[in-house]
Scaffold this motif. Structure first.
Motif, PDB file in Angstrom:
ATOM      1  N   SER A   1     -89.717 137.155  11.523  1.00  0.00           N
ATOM      2  CA  SER A   1     -90.909 136.648  12.204  1.00  0.00           C
ATOM      3  C   SER A   1     -91.975 137.723  12.377  1.00  0.00           C
ATOM      4  CB  SER A   1     -90.541 136.010  13.553  1.00  0.00           C
ATOM      5  OG  SER A   1     -90.007 136.968  14.440  1.00  0.00           O
TER       6      SER A   1
ATOM      7  N   THR B   1     -93.218 133.520  17.578  1.00  0.00           N
ATOM      8  CA  THR B   1     -91.769 133.390  17.390  1.00  0.00           C
ATOM      9  C   THR B   1     -91.071 134.695  17.751  1.00  0.00           C
ATOM     10  OG1 THR B   1     -92.088 131.747  15.655  1.00  0.00           O
ATOM     11  CG2 THR B   1     -89.959 132.867  15.715  1.00  0.00           C
ATOM     12  N   HIS B   2     -91.627 135.822  17.308  1.00  0.00           N
ATOM     13  CA  HIS B   2     -91.045 137.130  17.619  1.00  0.00           C
ATOM     14  C   HIS B   2     -90.983 137.344  19.135  1.00  0.00           C
ATOM     15  CE1 HIS B   2     -89.885 141.245  16.568  1.00  0.00           C
ATOM     16  NE2 HIS B   2     -90.660 141.649  17.565  1.00  0.00           N
TER      17      HIS B   2
END
Length: 149
Positions: A22, A52-53
């Protein structure tokens, strides 16, 4: 409980892989946008990869690490508590390094390096759960007695 321990440790390892994917996705999306004329400044929104990370790294992996630590007390995995503590400690360090990197970007290199350590330790923890239970005693087989012959 051993299988829960193994699954949790495995999910943490998978989560680290998702993190690497990500963050790469996020920055390649930024670079593509910049090639198209976009400007990266304080008004730039985070993209899918960056979001997302952040979610996986700040919520999912820490929650899994805490659950792994709790489960480790009941799972009867040889060295399971020790390995769960290592995982939990590396997750705490990972978060600290992430925040530190905002002030001193060079710390980001340690954040990446620690991710490799977390991947390795979580994988080891998962594999340890596949072995015999900690309470299993390996005894020599009893010699046959008169009654069993």
């Amino acid at each position: 409980m051993r299988s829960v321990y193994r699954v949790l440790a495995g999910l943490i390892a998978i989560g680290v892989v998702v993190q690497a994917m990500s963050v790469a996705l996020g920055w390649f999306m930024v670079l593509k946008d910049m090639d198209s004329g976009a400007v990266l400044d304080e008004n730039t929104d985070f993209n899918f990869g960056q979001v997302t990370h952040g979610i996986v790294g700040m919520m999912v992996i820490p929650a899994l690490a805490l659950l792994l630590l709790i489960v480790s007390f009941f799972a009867r995995v040889p060295g399971g508590i020790k390995w769960a503590l290592f995982v939990f400690g590396l997750v705490v360090l990972q978060i600290a390094l992430a925040f530190g990197a905002w002030g001193l970007p060079a710390i980001g290199a340690l954040h990446g390096l620690n991710a490799f350590a977390l991947l390795a330790v979580a994988s080891i923890a998962a594999r340890r759960a596949a072995g015999p239970p900690a309470a299993a005693v390996t005894e020599a087989p009893a010699t046959p007695t008169e009654a069993t012959r």
